[in-house]
Motif scaffolding. Sequence first.
Motif, PDB file in Angstrom:
ATOM      1  N   LEU A  76      26.188   5.688  19.048  1.00  0.00           N
ATOM      2  CA  LEU A  76      25.368   5.506  19.522  1.00  0.00           C
ATOM      3  C   LEU A  76      24.280   4.846  20.300  1.00  0.00           C
ATOM      4  O   LEU A  76      23.862   5.614  20.675  1.00  0.00           O
ATOM      5  N   PHE A  77      24.203   3.910  19.408  1.00  0.00           N
ATOM      6  CA  PHE A  77      22.867   2.318  20.127  1.00  0.00           C
ATOM      7  C   PHE A  77      24.282   1.688  19.682  1.00  0.00           C
ATOM      8  O   PHE A  77      24.827   0.669  18.498  1.00  0.00           O
ATOM      9  N   TYR A  93      20.763  -0.115  23.211  1.00  0.00           N
ATOM     10  CA  TYR A  93      20.864   0.352  24.432  1.00  0.00           C
ATOM     11  C   TYR A  93      21.206   1.777  23.929  1.00  0.00           C
ATOM     12  O   TYR A  93      21.815   1.816  22.932  1.00  0.00           O
ATOM     13  N   LYS A  94      21.701   2.960  24.382  1.00  0.00           N
ATOM     14  CA  LYS A  94      21.885   4.542  23.851  1.00  0.00           C
ATOM     15  C   LYS A  94      22.858   4.342  24.127  1.00  0.00           C
ATOM     16  O   LYS A  94      23.495   4.588  25.729  1.00  0.00           O
ATOM     17  N   CYS A 101      17.504   0.687  26.234  1.00  0.00           N
ATOM     18  CA  CYS A 101      16.050   1.798  26.162  1.00  0.00           C
ATOM     19  C   CYS A 101      14.699   1.705  25.654  1.00  0.00           C
ATOM     20  O   CYS A 101      13.436   2.438  24.635  1.00  0.00           O
ATOM     21  N   ASP A 182      13.572  11.369  16.430  1.00  0.00           N
ATOM     22  CA  ASP A 182      14.624  11.754  16.384  1.00  0.00           C
ATOM     23  C   ASP A 182      15.061   9.972  15.123  1.00  0.00           C
ATOM     24  O   ASP A 182      14.994   9.427  15.595  1.00  0.00           O
ATOM     25  N   SER A 184      19.026   9.175  14.253  1.00  0.00           N
ATOM     26  CA  SER A 184      19.571   7.904  14.926  1.00  0.00           C
ATOM     27  C   SER A 184      18.423   6.695  15.546  1.00  0.00           C
ATOM     28  O   SER A 184      18.837   5.499  15.869  1.00  0.00           O
ATOM     29  N   LEU A 185      17.228   7.105  16.268  1.00  0.00           N
ATOM     30  CA  LEU A 185      16.502   6.571  17.000  1.00  0.00           C
ATOM     31  C   LEU A 185      16.175   4.979  15.633  1.00  0.00           C
ATOM     32  O   LEU A 185      16.404   4.323  16.049  1.00  0.00           O
ATOM     33  N   ALA A 188      18.447   2.770  14.173  1.00  0.00           N
ATOM     34  CA  ALA A 188      18.930   1.800  15.119  1.00  0.00           C
ATOM     35  C   ALA A 188      17.266   0.589  15.006  1.00  0.00           C
ATOM     36  O   ALA A 188      17.936  -0.693  15.493  1.00  0.00           O
TER      37      ALA A 188
END
Length: 200
Positions: A76-77, A93-94, A101, A182, A184-185, A188
């Motif tokens: 994902l990242f 980085y995505k 990003c 988000d 997932s963000l 990360a």
Amino acid sequence: MARIYPMTSSSSSCSSSNSYMTSKRETFTLWMKSLVFHGNGCTVFDSNGRIVYRIDNYNKKSSSEVHLMDLQGKVLFSLRKKKFSLCGHWNGYKMDEEIPCFEVRKNGQVLWGELKYDIIFGCDIADSESYRIVALPGKPGFKIVSIEKRLIAEVKQKQLSSNSTVQFGDDVLSLVVEPHVDHSLVMAIVTVYGLIQHRL
């Protein structure tokens, strides 16, 4: 043995396996261990005890490049430490994108003993909303806040009920993510902070 994930759900389930955002606050459990035997990394459980994210550094701790994956191993990242950085400057980085990003870098200001790291999206301070990591030295917990100081997510030491005699170790943390953010963000960003603090 105590379960390390939350026992009750605090929000509705996502409508799609590719959805990383919900309309309600979500609680996750971070176990600072890899699923790979004798490996370094982190395993993340949702409020129903399902594994949703994982990081596997295998035999190397404090790697300069780490991948946040879902349970199936989809990246994902990708998180990469900037070369020649002495202050913990990381780029996120995505998936397979070549342009970062977001970036995380140490904030030069130290107020009231707090450690602060700026998170810049799109790597352009002038054109993008920013987040900030706020932590206290020597403490496992920290917050991610917006530039307007709105809470985005918070990591704390995981606690059982007050009448329980079982205690979790400092490698089990609770992550609460606010609505419409988000997941997932956030994971990360949490991963980057763990790398900066040499916990991964």
